[in-house]
Enzyme design. Structure first.
Site, PDB file in Angstrom:
ATOM      1  N   SER A 169       4.278  -4.889   1.138  1.00  0.00           N
ATOM      2  CA  SER A 169       3.928  -5.912   2.131  1.00  0.00           C
ATOM      3  C   SER A 169       5.026  -6.955   2.349  1.00  0.00           C
ATOM      4  CB  SER A 169       2.604  -6.587   1.763  1.00  0.00           C
ATOM      5  OG  SER A 169       1.562  -5.632   1.744  1.00  0.00           O
TER       6      SER A 169
ATOM      7  N   GLY B  46       0.995  -1.878   1.620  1.00  0.00           N
ATOM      8  CA  GLY B  46       0.152  -1.698   2.802  1.00  0.00           C
ATOM      9  C   GLY B  46      -1.071  -2.595   2.846  1.00  0.00           C
TER      10      GLY B  46
ATOM     11  N   GLU C 288       2.602   6.824  -3.010  1.00  0.00           N
ATOM     12  CA  GLU C 288       1.745   7.731  -2.224  1.00  0.00           C
ATOM     13  C   GLU C 288       1.984   9.184  -2.635  1.00  0.00           C
ATOM     14  OE1 GLU C 288       2.830   6.073   1.569  1.00  0.00           O
ATOM     15  OE2 GLU C 288       1.801   4.245   0.961  1.00  0.00           O
TER      16      GLU C 288
ATOM     17  N   HIS D 126       7.549   7.838  -4.637  1.00  0.00           N
ATOM     18  CA  HIS D 126       6.756   6.798  -3.974  1.00  0.00           C
ATOM     19  C   HIS D 126       5.313   6.893  -4.467  1.00  0.00           C
ATOM     20  CE1 HIS D 126       4.599   4.588  -0.891  1.00  0.00           C
ATOM     21  NE2 HIS D 126       5.732   3.961  -0.656  1.00  0.00           N
TER      22      HIS D 126
ATOM     23  N   LYS E 142       7.098   6.242   6.647  1.00  0.00           N
ATOM     24  CA  LYS E 142       5.945   7.079   6.252  1.00  0.00           C
ATOM     25  C   LYS E 142       5.647   8.065   7.375  1.00  0.00           C
ATOM     26  CE  LYS E 142       4.550   3.342   3.311  1.00  0.00           C
ATOM     27  NZ  LYS E 142       3.544   2.645   2.558  1.00  0.00           N
TER      28      LYS E 142
ATOM     29  N   GLY F 267       7.770  -1.078   4.415  1.00  0.00           N
ATOM     30  CA  GLY F 267       6.903  -0.127   5.114  1.00  0.00           C
ATOM     31  C   GLY F 267       6.454  -0.688   6.450  1.00  0.00           C
TER      32      GLY F 267
ATOM     33  N   ASN G 262      10.812   2.435   5.263  1.00  0.00           N
ATOM     34  CA  ASN G 262      10.070   3.663   4.987  1.00  0.00           C
ATOM     35  C   ASN G 262       9.028   3.793   6.096  1.00  0.00           C
ATOM     36  OD1 ASN G 262       8.482   5.723   4.057  1.00  0.00           O
ATOM     37  ND2 ASN G 262       7.718   4.623   2.247  1.00  0.00           N
TER      38      ASN G 262
ATOM     39  N   GLU H  30       7.585  -1.326  -6.686  1.00  0.00           N
ATOM     40  CA  GLU H  30       6.542  -1.340  -5.667  1.00  0.00           C
ATOM     41  C   GLU H  30       5.154  -1.333  -6.327  1.00  0.00           C
ATOM     42  OE1 GLU H  30       8.122   0.007  -1.593  1.00  0.00           O
ATOM     43  OE2 GLU H  30       7.179   1.706  -2.568  1.00  0.00           O
TER      44      GLU H  30
END
Ligand code: PGA
Length: 248
Positions: free
Chosen positions: A211, A176, A100, A98, A12, A230, A10, A170
């Site tokens: 992570s 992150g 986010e 997701h 992003k 990510g 991903n 997740e």
């Protein structure tokens, strides 16, 4: 036979066109030089670079995805991209829900369920993200949150229930941060997700995201069916190592 295995990147809102082409060239050359992987690998760049990435990887089996989509096929939805438009440029999978999207853009379970059903209808593999926040975990609500997020699978109409779905666990607090969840936390959550999802669907894979690095991949490869990556995916060498470590 076990569930299909995936390692998906991903990106992003990272990388420009030049960088994506360079990444793809490097990753593909690692893929060809190394031992053949038995799992599926893929990448979701920003919408505008999907077509360029697809052109580079065409015929390799590498999956190209989108990070979001609208559930309608067309209409007055300024700034949105439809499932038919994604199909038109060869999208294989779409990340849905997701954290986010949920937390920054306020996407609800109801909206996410519409996107999920729409992806299935249009034959785009949905990668549904679920996971608890730090606060929810501290309050002991992890199970409750996961059960609620998974329950949107009940909205899938019968005729689409046999289609494949990827679910990514997740935990929001691990995304992150450079601090992945521990193996036992992942194991517990993935077990619960499998139990809950199997009430509604048959053909699904459960990935972990948050992570991930090559060490995490090695540690959890027997617990889940792959990973959603990510930060580490931005480096083709690291992404390749992670893919290798998840390949069993
Ligand atoms: P991360 O992101 O690997 O940087 O934690 C994972 C994700 O958000 O899918």
């Amino acid at each position: 036979m076990g569930a299909e295995r995936y390692v998906l990147a991903n990106f992003k809102m990272n990388k420009n066109l030049f960088e994506i082409k360079k990444w793809a060239d490097e990753f593909l050359s690692l893929l060809y030089k190394g031992k053949k992987l038995s799992l599926k690998v893929g990448c979701a760049p920003t919408f505008i670079y999907i077509k360029a990435l697809k052109e580079i990887v065409i015929g390799t089996g590498f999956l190209v995805g989108a990070q979001n989509m609208h559930f309608e096929e067309k209409g007055a939805f300024t700034g949105e991209v439809s499932p038919t438009q994604l199909k038109d440029i060869g999208v294989d999978f779409v990340i849905i829900g997701h954290s986010e999207r949920r937390n920054i853009f306020g996407e609800s379970d109801e909206l996410i369920s519409k996107k999920l059903v729409s992806a299935l209808k249009h034959n785009i593999l949905p990668v549904l993200c679920v996971g608890e926040t730090k606060e929810e975990r501290e309050k002991g609500e992890t199970e409750k949150v996961l059960i609620k997020q998974i329950s949107i699978l009940s909205k899938i109409p019968d005729e689409l229930k046999n289609q494949k779905i990827v679910i990514a666990y997740e935990p929001v607090w691990a995304i992150g941060t450079g601090i992945p969840a521990t193996k036992d936390k992942i194991e517990k959550a993935v077990e619960l997700i499998r139990k809950e999802a199997s009430k509604f669907i048959k053909d699904f894979s459960v990935l972990y995201g948050g992570s991930i690095d090559e060490k995490v991949a090695e540690e959890i490869k027997d617990i889940c069916d792959g990973g959603l990556v990510g930060t580490a995916s931005l480096d083709p060498q690291k992404f390749y190592k992670i893919s290798q470590n998840f390949d069993i």
